[in-house]
Design an enzyme around this catalytic site. Sequence first.
Site, mmCIF file in Angstrom:
data_model
loop_
_atom_site.group_PDB
_atom_site.id
_atom_site.type_symbol
_atom_site.label_atom_id
_atom_site.label_comp_id
_atom_site.label_asym_id
_atom_site.label_seq_id
_atom_site.Cartn_x
_atom_site.Cartn_y
_atom_site.Cartn_z
ATOM 1 N N GLY A 10 44.327 46.053 44.964
ATOM 2 C CA GLY A 10 43.576 45.418 46.232
ATOM 3 C C GLY A 10 44.179 45.911 47.588
ATOM 4 N N TYR A 73 39.298 36.253 43.147
ATOM 5 C CA TYR A 73 37.957 36.431 43.382
ATOM 6 C C TYR A 73 37.449 36.165 44.915
ATOM 7 C CZ TYR A 73 33.005 36.324 42.170
ATOM 8 O OH TYR A 73 31.446 36.725 41.861
ATOM 9 N N THR A 74 37.469 37.134 45.731
ATOM 10 C CA THR A 74 37.340 37.170 47.098
ATOM 11 C C THR A 74 35.672 37.296 47.689
ATOM 12 O OG1 THR A 74 38.043 39.460 47.584
ATOM 13 C CG2 THR A 74 39.745 37.638 47.525
ATOM 14 N N TYR A 137 34.414 29.037 46.695
ATOM 15 C CA TYR A 137 35.550 29.805 46.859
ATOM 16 C C TYR A 137 36.741 28.909 47.577
ATOM 17 C CZ TYR A 137 38.770 33.065 49.343
ATOM 18 O OH TYR A 137 39.810 34.013 49.672
ATOM 19 N N LYS A 141 40.046 28.166 45.123
ATOM 20 C CA LYS A 141 41.428 28.426 45.601
ATOM 21 C C LYS A 141 42.224 27.195 45.917
ATOM 22 C CE LYS A 141 42.683 32.115 46.795
ATOM 23 N NZ LYS A 141 43.491 33.005 46.055
#
Length: 292
Positions: A10, A73-74, A137, A141
């Site tokens: 990434g 997982y963005t 999200y 997180k």
Amino acid sequence: MNILITGAAGQLGTEIRTQLREGKSVLGALPAAYTDAQVFEADVPEVDITNPASLRTCFERARPDIVINCAAYTNVDGCETDKDAAWAVNADGPELLAQLVQEYGAKLVHVSTDYVFEGVGSTPYKETDAPNPQSVYGSSKLAGEQRVAEQCAHHFIVRTAWLYGTAGKNFVKTITNAAQAGKELRVVDDQVGCPTNATDLAHQLLLLAVTDSYGTYHCVNAGQCSWFEFATQIVANAGIDALVNPCSSAEYPTPARRPVYSVLDCTKIEAVTNESMRTWFDALDDYCHSTR
């Protein structure tokens, strides 16, 4: 020293690998502790942080002293529809990773996000402020943060925001490509945060990782702006004759709720690393010139 980077392909993982290979960044030299360090790169499909067997095999090979977890997982909107995957990668995976880091007696650097906050304040968030995520999200997180803290004594949790780098997709590339293609640019002007160059974040992470100052930190470039202001500056730096039009969040609805204000206070990490964050304006200017 052995260093394992998960999510190595990434934009952040790529920048960390580059700095470790060169022993420096544009911000300065890395600590001498990294000299002759062995770097192990892990990313899907070869290594899956949600797969215990895959992770253990990776640890047996690397025998890490430091693990830097850039895997996540963005896709913020994607998390709303693919909740199982979001929780697997953002919460379950970090928990498995933390358990192995603890077992091997290593250190864990875990990257998190400004989305753990509700985003309705008007002053920069400190690490001691109470999280209140408003999206899948952000919730996943935050769970990842909590599990890392529970499972691994020697951990650094580092929250960042609006990240861009040379690898992968990001807002800077999206705006630049759209402007070059002559597309109409409409960008929200009522969400304020901190654009962050992956170079600056990677440099700070590597400075932090060789300390014993474990805990939670914030790390973003200094200053603040709206997405509209960010986009306007991107186009200006690229030298493209394109008009950026502001719009409200209501005019640009998305599946996931975004923070209205998610500026982060970096006083704590700057005190530990003894290096101040560049302004987002200077960091963006450097990025745009280096990628031309």
